[in-house]
Design a protein around this motif. Sequence first.
Motif, PDB file in Angstrom:
ATOM      1  N   ILE A  37      37.653  41.960  48.820  1.00  0.00           N
ATOM      2  CA  ILE A  37      38.563  43.090  48.619  1.00  0.00           C
ATOM      3  C   ILE A  37      37.757  44.368  48.820  1.00  0.00           C
ATOM      4  O   ILE A  37      36.780  44.606  48.095  1.00  0.00           O
ATOM      5  CB  ILE A  37      39.179  43.070  47.209  1.00  0.00           C
ATOM      6  N   SER A  40      38.382  50.485  46.978  1.00  0.00           N
ATOM      7  CA  SER A  40      39.479  51.439  47.164  1.00  0.00           C
ATOM      8  C   SER A  40      38.941  52.859  47.217  1.00  0.00           C
ATOM      9  O   SER A  40      37.890  53.178  46.652  1.00  0.00           O
ATOM     10  CB  SER A  40      40.480  51.311  46.016  1.00  0.00           C
ATOM     11  N   GLY A  69      38.123  50.571  42.703  1.00  0.00           N
ATOM     12  CA  GLY A  69      38.695  49.540  41.854  1.00  0.00           C
ATOM     13  C   GLY A  69      38.606  49.817  40.372  1.00  0.00           C
ATOM     14  O   GLY A  69      38.982  48.958  39.553  1.00  0.00           O
ATOM     15  N   GLY A 149      43.051  37.689  47.079  1.00  0.00           N
ATOM     16  CA  GLY A 149      42.705  38.925  47.774  1.00  0.00           C
ATOM     17  C   GLY A 149      43.534  40.109  47.316  1.00  0.00           C
ATOM     18  O   GLY A 149      44.001  40.181  46.190  1.00  0.00           O
ATOM     19  N   GLN A 150      43.751  41.026  48.237  1.00  0.00           N
ATOM     20  CA  GLN A 150      44.382  42.303  47.911  1.00  0.00           C
ATOM     21  C   GLN A 150      45.849  42.150  47.507  1.00  0.00           C
ATOM     22  O   GLN A 150      46.376  42.978  46.761  1.00  0.00           O
ATOM     23  CB  GLN A 150      44.282  43.228  49.137  1.00  0.00           C
ATOM     24  N   ASP A 464      43.922  48.180  37.510  1.00  0.00           N
ATOM     25  CA  ASP A 464      45.030  47.237  37.634  1.00  0.00           C
ATOM     26  C   ASP A 464      46.134  47.739  36.708  1.00  0.00           C
ATOM     27  O   ASP A 464      46.013  47.635  35.480  1.00  0.00           O
ATOM     28  CB  ASP A 464      44.605  45.822  37.221  1.00  0.00           C
ATOM     29  N   ARG A 487      46.637  47.446  42.164  1.00  0.00           N
ATOM     30  CA  ARG A 487      45.759  46.273  42.059  1.00  0.00           C
ATOM     31  C   ARG A 487      44.422  46.614  42.717  1.00  0.00           C
ATOM     32  O   ARG A 487      44.375  46.961  43.904  1.00  0.00           O
ATOM     33  CB  ARG A 487      46.407  45.066  42.746  1.00  0.00           C
ATOM     34  N   ALA A 488      43.348  46.556  41.905  1.00  0.00           N
ATOM     35  CA  ALA A 488      41.997  46.867  42.378  1.00  0.00           C
ATOM     36  C   ALA A 488      41.921  48.259  42.991  1.00  0.00           C
ATOM     37  O   ALA A 488      41.157  48.500  43.931  1.00  0.00           O
ATOM     38  CB  ALA A 488      41.512  45.815  43.372  1.00  0.00           C
ATOM     39  N   PHE A 490      44.311  49.849  44.637  1.00  0.00           N
ATOM     40  CA  PHE A 490      45.216  50.049  45.770  1.00  0.00           C
ATOM     41  C   PHE A 490      46.651  50.169  45.260  1.00  0.00           C
ATOM     42  O   PHE A 490      47.122  49.340  44.472  1.00  0.00           O
ATOM     43  CB  PHE A 490      45.103  48.887  46.761  1.00  0.00           C
ATOM     44  N   HIS A 492      50.649  50.030  45.470  1.00  0.00           N
ATOM     45  CA  HIS A 492      51.769  49.345  46.128  1.00  0.00           C
ATOM     46  C   HIS A 492      53.056  49.903  45.516  1.00  0.00           C
ATOM     47  O   HIS A 492      53.373  49.606  44.356  1.00  0.00           O
ATOM     48  CB  HIS A 492      51.704  47.836  45.885  1.00  0.00           C
TER      49      HIS A 492
END
Length: 512
Positions: A37, A40, A69, A149-150, A464, A487-488, A490, A492
Amino acid sequence: MKRWIRRIAIALLVLFLAGWAALYFWAREPYRPVVHIPASGRVLLTGATVVDPATGAKTPGSFILMQGGRIVSVGTADPAAGDAAVQRIDLAGRFVTPGFNDMHAHPLGDADPSGTLGLMLANGVTGFRQMHGSDAMLQQRAESRLPTGQLAPRALILPGGLLTPLNASTPERGIEAVRHQKERGADFIKIGLVSKPVLYAVLPEARRLGLPVAGHVPQGVDIVDAARRGMHAIEHLGPGGAALVACSTRQAELRRELDAIPVMKGPPFTIPYSDKLADALLHRLIINPAAATTPADTRRRAIMIASFDEARCRRMARALRDAGNWQVPTLIRRKTTEQADRPEFARDPALRYLPPATLQLWKDVTAEFVEKVPADARALMRREYDLDLRLVKLFDEEGVPMLTGSDESGAWAVAGFSLHAEFDELAKAGLAPLRILRMTTSDAARFLGRTATMGRVAPGADADLVVLDGDPTADVRNLHRIAGVVRAGFWHDRAALDRLLARIEAGKGYLK
């Protein structure tokens, strides 16, 4: 002479089957590439109300800066004013909590868990406690080859192989299994189907090696005794009614009867890939163990219901609390198995995200449940579930530490969505929205000993997070109103999560 010939023949057959199993499961072990990953960039969430699950405190107008992250800073002043390189996400009017954790899950057991893991992330699950493992799975983690993963939640902890008669048929072999799993890097020992003597041998050895023990209380074992001997976490309220037996005025009678039930025998040696073999042999049973209900089970269930005593339950709850035992009720798992014939389960819109073969298997096993378990026995299961809800509320009132878990390995429990169903069942039991939020965030961090990096929105914590359109401390339904997930590090947004769901549906249960 004939007896010895028979014994030798049986031994040779077992050795042949063991060799076949080793070859078969070795050939089927999927190769997984290294998963990386990327770090970020700098992301700033602005204008949100940050919720502290541990205290219920809410801080409106917050700025949350993340990078690599991790959360860098949290406050009510803009820490990156004028910095054009920062990705800014306006969350005015929304609520930010730590990411949800499903603390009883099995996604990594699938050959291709991409769809399962994607469904979890789309439902705000950023971490999970994997509840069955293997040497291969532990090796994959050591080599950074777990498929997380991501677009997947984090695998928080892993056990080795489930302890069953295949690898822990005697106290001595149980101790050997614990030592083996310690050498392979397991984080805890998962008790599956073992005898009382095996459990009582495993607990002190695991404690000596620094491995927590979690899982199922064997039949006939007093749930309080198991906790006092060092069983750190107990899943499914037992299972098998272990908690309700302790609430019964006829406890001694029930325990004597359970003690008299023969335990499954295993071979006197270790079978290669016994964890995989156990999964294959028990697959249909795991989907719905209630389908194997016997008339004797039904009779004992009727006794437990009729002899339920709240005072005894409260004494049990206080004893579990004082022993430091954690409970993971998985109410939705109990409901979807013991009430598998409820028509709303078969009409769940989330079923469209499953592989067709999985859905068909669930339907077949449910048909077996209806065919094999008489209507009066199924009615008793519904009455028992009402007591399960009551028991969870008693645990809440007596301060028993609990975690949210969905056990999405069973029929009608669709990954990700099943954790939200668990939220609703906990609310039906009478738990407050804040307690439910805490069980899936800050209590999960406390259970794992990771309060510095999990379960809070604070500098140094993992990036997270879940963003909600409503106050999760005011109404449990607001836990379902996911506006976005981090998440980490990133981001969404809701549109990205919906696209993820659409990909899984188009891939017939997999990310394609």
